[in-house]
Design a protein around this motif. Sequence first.
Motif, PDB file in Angstrom:
ATOM      1  N   TYR A 120       0.825  -1.215   0.000  1.00 51.77           N
ATOM      2  CA  TYR A 120       0.000   0.000   0.000  1.00 51.77           C
ATOM      3  C   TYR A 120       0.863   1.271   0.000  1.00 51.77           C
ATOM      4  N   GLU A 121       1.980   1.262   0.726  1.00 51.80           N
ATOM      5  CA  GLU A 121       2.730   2.503   0.968  1.00 51.80           C
ATOM      6  C   GLU A 121       3.909   2.732   0.023  1.00 51.80           C
ATOM      7  N   ILE A 124       4.065   6.032  -1.698  1.00 58.96           N
ATOM      8  CA  ILE A 124       3.866   7.234  -0.877  1.00 58.96           C
ATOM      9  C   ILE A 124       5.248   7.741  -0.460  1.00 58.96           C
ATOM     10  N   GLY A 128       4.877  12.619   2.172  1.00 57.61           N
ATOM     11  CA  GLY A 128       3.441  12.395   2.104  1.00 57.61           C
ATOM     12  C   GLY A 128       2.838  12.534   0.719  1.00 57.61           C
ATOM     13  N   TYR A 131       1.222   8.411  -4.188  1.00 58.68           N
ATOM     14  CA  TYR A 131      -0.107   7.805  -4.200  1.00 58.68           C
ATOM     15  C   TYR A 131      -0.078   6.444  -3.519  1.00 58.68           C
ATOM     16  N   GLU A 133      -3.298   8.885  -2.626  1.00 59.75           N
ATOM     17  CA  GLU A 133      -3.357  10.192  -1.964  1.00 59.75           C
ATOM     18  C   GLU A 133      -3.945  10.023  -0.565  1.00 59.75           C
ATOM     19  N   GLN A 134      -3.339  10.717   0.408  1.00 58.06           N
ATOM     20  CA  GLN A 134      -3.733  10.586   1.811  1.00 58.06           C
ATOM     21  C   GLN A 134      -4.561  11.792   2.255  1.00 58.06           C
ATOM     22  N   GLU A 135      -5.619  11.529   3.003  1.00 63.16           N
ATOM     23  CA  GLU A 135      -6.444  12.624   3.519  1.00 63.16           C
ATOM     24  C   GLU A 135      -5.755  13.350   4.657  1.00 63.16           C
ATOM     25  N   ARG A 136      -4.888  12.644   5.387  1.00 64.75           N
ATOM     26  CA  ARG A 136      -4.155  13.252   6.497  1.00 64.75           C
ATOM     27  C   ARG A 136      -2.746  12.630   6.528  1.00 64.75           C
ATOM     28  N   PRO A 137      -1.782  13.331   7.127  1.00 65.82           N
ATOM     29  CA  PRO A 137      -0.421  12.784   7.191  1.00 65.82           C
ATOM     30  C   PRO A 137      -0.393  11.435   7.896  1.00 65.82           C
ATOM     31  N   ARG A 138       0.456  10.528   7.405  1.00 66.20           N
ATOM     32  CA  ARG A 138       0.595   9.240   8.049  1.00 66.20           C
ATOM     33  C   ARG A 138       2.071   8.947   8.264  1.00 66.20           C
ATOM     34  N   LEU A 140       4.913   6.608   7.883  1.00 69.85           N
ATOM     35  CA  LEU A 140       5.195   5.452   7.039  1.00 69.85           C
ATOM     36  C   LEU A 140       6.027   4.419   7.788  1.00 69.85           C
TER      37      LEU A 140
END
Length: 217
Positions: A120-121, A124, A128, A131, A133-138, A140
Amino acid sequence: MAMETTENLLKMNAGGELPLKILLYRRSSDPDPFIHAINTCALSMALARHLKLADAQIKEIGLGALLHDVGLHLSTQVSLSQTSAVSLDEKKLQWEHPARGAALLLATPGIPDVVPLMAYEHHIHYDGTGYPEQERPRELNLASLILCIIDTYDSQRRNRPEQAALSLTETLNWMDRRIGAHFHPLLFKQFRGLVKGLARKRCERGSRCKVQGARNT
């Protein structure tokens, strides 16, 4: 089969049987995605070993690297183009493959938790962007940050429909310009150290091998 392949590559890596310098220094004209998967697996485990991670963690990182693009190969109706012209279906497949691959791996019994996370990541970036695309910072996962570096390196070193393979120096310089944006600064520094360490060994054996200014490598 994927776990067995990862185990064998790990043993070869640990025993010095795997010629990492060939994977690092040789450009590839072969667009075969399975060769990319093997290269990415081997080099991700090499960087994880360089970071002195535990063997169990190294193996999981290798498995995640081997399977990171599985989402690209789920559809039998969309094949990836061998030219620079990319169809809308191919673009959709490219953008969706991290989530598609992660979903498949999550549903696969016996797969370590980090493997679908890596799928998934892996597109990314450290800052940040990228893709999905993230709605909020994550934050990793370390394994994903390693894979992002290695996946990019191997992709730049092989011929692709939109770009001919770059030399080792061109690739490292291209990645250098993206430190702190695409790549974790300390992890990329460690990767560069791994490459330079292999370069020094190559020099000690009398080969022409300067990393900076190297040509046709």
